[in-house]
Scaffold this active site. Structure first.
Site, PDB file in Angstrom:
ATOM      1  N   GLY A 284      -4.602  10.874  -0.250  1.00 28.39           N
ATOM      2  CA  GLY A 284      -5.170  11.910   0.619  1.00 28.39           C
ATOM      3  C   GLY A 284      -4.776  13.331   0.244  1.00 28.39           C
ATOM      4  O   GLY A 284      -5.658  14.182   0.056  1.00 28.39           O
TER       5      GLY A 284
ATOM      6  N   GLY B  75      -0.892   7.991   0.203  1.00 29.65           N
ATOM      7  CA  GLY B  75      -0.885   9.299  -0.435  1.00 29.65           C
ATOM      8  C   GLY B  75       0.262  10.133   0.123  1.00 29.65           C
ATOM      9  O   GLY B  75       0.905  10.903  -0.595  1.00 29.65           O
TER      10      GLY B  75
ATOM     11  N   ASP C 253      -6.010   1.989   3.410  1.00 31.35           N
ATOM     12  CA  ASP C 253      -5.408   0.997   4.317  1.00 31.35           C
ATOM     13  C   ASP C 253      -6.373  -0.173   4.519  1.00 31.35           C
ATOM     14  O   ASP C 253      -5.974  -1.343   4.493  1.00 31.35           O
ATOM     15  CB  ASP C 253      -5.105   1.624   5.683  1.00 31.35           C
ATOM     16  CG  ASP C 253      -4.129   2.771   5.606  1.00 31.35           C
ATOM     17  OD1 ASP C 253      -3.366   2.834   4.617  1.00 31.35           O
ATOM     18  OD2 ASP C 253      -4.121   3.609   6.526  1.00 31.35           O
TER      19      ASP C 253
ATOM     20  N   LYS D 261       0.848  -1.187   0.000  1.00 32.44           N
ATOM     21  CA  LYS D 261       0.000   0.000   0.000  1.00 32.44           C
ATOM     22  C   LYS D 261       0.885   1.239   0.000  1.00 32.44           C
ATOM     23  O   LYS D 261       1.652   1.483   0.932  1.00 32.44           O
ATOM     24  CB  LYS D 261      -0.949   0.003   1.194  1.00 32.44           C
ATOM     25  CG  LYS D 261      -2.011   1.111   1.104  1.00 32.44           C
ATOM     26  CD  LYS D 261      -1.620   2.345   1.861  1.00 32.44           C
ATOM     27  CE  LYS D 261      -2.638   3.465   1.734  1.00 32.44           C
ATOM     28  NZ  LYS D 261      -2.428   4.512   2.760  1.00 32.44           N
TER      29      LYS D 261
ATOM     30  N   LYS E 142      -4.495   2.060   9.573  1.00 36.59           N
ATOM     31  CA  LYS E 142      -3.321   1.274   9.148  1.00 36.59           C
ATOM     32  C   LYS E 142      -3.086   0.098  10.095  1.00 36.59           C
ATOM     33  O   LYS E 142      -2.930  -1.049   9.666  1.00 36.59           O
ATOM     34  CB  LYS E 142      -2.082   2.197   9.162  1.00 36.59           C
ATOM     35  CG  LYS E 142      -1.285   2.166   7.873  1.00 36.59           C
ATOM     36  CD  LYS E 142      -0.119   3.146   7.918  1.00 36.59           C
ATOM     37  CE  LYS E 142      -0.537   4.541   7.558  1.00 36.59           C
ATOM     38  NZ  LYS E 142      -1.180   4.625   6.237  1.00 36.59           N
TER      39      LYS E 142
HETATM   40  N1  LIG Z   1       1.712   6.585  16.787  1.00 34.43           N
HETATM   41  C1  LIG Z   1       1.936   7.075  15.544  1.00 34.43           C
HETATM   42  N2  LIG Z   1       3.093   6.782  14.912  1.00 34.43           N
HETATM   43  C2  LIG Z   1       3.358   7.257  13.676  1.00 34.43           C
HETATM   44  N3  LIG Z   1       2.485   8.039  12.975  1.00 34.43           N
HETATM   45  C3  LIG Z   1       1.306   8.356  13.545  1.00 34.43           C
HETATM   46  C4  LIG Z   1       0.980   7.884  14.850  1.00 34.43           C
HETATM   47  N4  LIG Z   1      -0.250   8.361  15.160  1.00 34.43           N
HETATM   48  C5  LIG Z   1      -0.673   9.092  14.123  1.00 34.43           C
HETATM   49  N5  LIG Z   1       0.243   9.085  13.127  1.00 34.43           N
HETATM   50  C6  LIG Z   1       0.089   9.806  11.863  1.00 34.43           C
HETATM   51  O1  LIG Z   1      -0.240   8.901  10.815  1.00 34.43           O
HETATM   52  C7  LIG Z   1       0.234   9.481   9.601  1.00 34.43           C
HETATM   53  C8  LIG Z   1       0.215   8.479   8.469  1.00 34.43           C
HETATM   54  O2  LIG Z   1      -1.108   8.279   8.013  1.00 34.43           O
HETATM   55  P1  LIG Z   1      -1.694   9.085   6.756  1.00 34.43           P
HETATM   56  O3  LIG Z   1      -3.099   8.638   6.577  1.00 34.43           O
HETATM   57  O4  LIG Z   1      -1.436  10.533   6.920  1.00 34.43           O
HETATM   58  O5  LIG Z   1      -0.754   8.612   5.552  1.00 34.43           O
HETATM   59  P2  LIG Z   1      -1.010   7.512   4.429  1.00 34.43           P
HETATM   60  O6  LIG Z   1      -2.039   6.529   4.898  1.00 34.43           O
HETATM   61  O7  LIG Z   1       0.338   6.987   4.078  1.00 34.43           O
HETATM   62  O8  LIG Z   1      -1.601   8.345   3.220  1.00 34.43           O
HETATM   63  P3  LIG Z   1      -3.097   8.229   2.557  1.00 34.43           P
HETATM   64  O9  LIG Z   1      -4.070   8.230   3.699  1.00 34.43           O
HETATM   65  O10 LIG Z   1      -3.211   9.431   1.695  1.00 34.43           O
HETATM   66  O11 LIG Z   1      -3.100   6.949   1.796  1.00 34.43           O
HETATM   67  C9  LIG Z   1       1.601  10.010  10.000  1.00 34.43           C
HETATM   68  O12 LIG Z   1       2.077  11.013   9.127  1.00 34.43           O
HETATM   69  C10 LIG Z   1       1.356  10.539  11.413  1.00 34.43           C
HETATM   70  O13 LIG Z   1       1.064  11.913  11.393  1.00 34.43           O
HETATM   71 MG   LIG Z   2      -4.069   7.185   5.405  1.00 35.88          MG
END
Ligand SMILES: Nc1ncnc2c1ncn2[C@@H]1O[C@H](COP(=O)(O)OP(=O)(O)OP(=O)(O)O)[C@@H](O)[C@H]1O
Ligand SMILES: [Mg+2]
Length: 258
Positions: free
Chosen positions: A44, A14, A161, A11, A217
């Site tokens: 995202g 974004g 996710d 995965k 996630k």
């Molecule tokens: N305990 C944690 N450890 C690490 N990151 C965390 C935690 N809690 C919250 N986060 C947040 O989760 C974010 C990652 O999720 P995010 O949904 O923003 O990204 P993505 O899933 O990779 O992108 P998209 O949702 O666009 O597919 C990190 O940038 C951070 O700000």
């Molecule tokens: Mg995300």
């Protein structure tokens, strides 16, 4: 049509799209080495950017995007259109067969609206028919999946996710890798936790240490692990991230365990 190997679901968040060139090279290398990758992507920041262009503010609840009718239109155009086709174009132009599809195509990913809380046109996955991705893999393609599913009345926006986790279950994936913009799940001091148990994940969620986009996630990892996959959350900016996690090298990212 069954495949002989167990696929690997990757995965691409974004949030990790700025690293897409390197990730897609990695992905092509993994396929050339004999793996059967399935790419699921988010988008995202692209959705949020286009919402801003039409004067709309993005809103999230526990990492899930609140999706009114207009936001669903933008999410569909961004995910099943722009992001999906650009990823496919990059792979195909580099000589790697890739085929884009959304969950709604053929109704292979079905969903129903989440009503508690009411997030609008946001779905939870009710079924995944693995036949289309098995057929694409058998034909030599990397399936590239956009997280727009088919609900009872039309399209639904699903967190990517969640889609990745449910696909991993449906295809019996050996490995599920989340590539995002952080090096793994961080504890209260900001240190990456190398191995996270289901119980620890729950406690960190309850205390608010795991928040926002990390919530779906970790949830998706637990769903995939329950079905026998290895699940890792890692930084999409790490050079060779896919290869590292296919080999199971220690000291990188967070591995989620039951
Ligand atoms: N305990 C944690 N450890 C690490 N990151 C965390 C935690 N809690 C919250 N986060 C947040 O989760 C974010 C990652 O999720 P995010 O949904 O923003 O990204 P993505 O899933 O990779 O992108 P998209 O949702 O666009 O597919 C990190 O940038 C951070 O700000
Ligand atoms: Mg995300």
């Amino acid at each position: 049509m069954a495949t002989t190997r167990r696929p690997v679901v990757i995965k691409l968040g974004g949030a990790a799209l700025p690293h897409r060139e390197a990730v897609l090279r990695d992905l092509a290398a993994a396929r050339a080495a004999g793996l059967e990758p399935i790419l699921v992507h988010g988008g995202g920041p692209v959705i949020t950017d286009w919402l801003k262009r039409i004067g709309k503010q993005a809103t999230f609840v526990d990492g899930l995007r609140v999706t009114d009718a207009e936001t669903l239109e933008v999410a569909t155009m961004a995910l099943a259109g722009k992001v999906n086709k650009e990823l496919v174009a990059t792979l195909v132009l580099a000589g790697t067969p890739a085929f884009g599809l959304a969950g709604a195509d053929g109704g292979w990913i079905r969903a129903r609206r989440i009503t508690e809380p009411d997030l609008g046109f946001v779905g939870e996955v009710t079924s995944v028919d693995p036949a289309p991705v098995h057929a694409l893999i058998a034909a030599g393609y990397i399936p590239v999946v956009a997280p727009i599913a088919l609900g009872d009345d039309g399209l639904l926006n699903i967190n990517a996710d969640t889609v990745a986790g449910e696909i991993a279950r449906a295809v019996g994936a050996a490995l599920l890798i989340f590539l995002t913009d952080v090096p793994g799940v961080k504890d209260g001091t900001g240190t990456v936790v190398p191995v996270l148990s289901a119980a620890d994940a729950r406690a960190m969620r309850d205390s608010g240490t795991i928040a926002g986009g990390m919530i779906p996630k970790v949830q998706a990892c637990l769903r995939a692990v329950e079905a026998g996959a290895r699940a890792v959350i890692a930084d999409g900016g790490d050079p060779g991230a896919i290869g590292i996690h296919v080999r199971g090298d220690a000291g990188n990212g967070t591995t989620i365990e039951r």
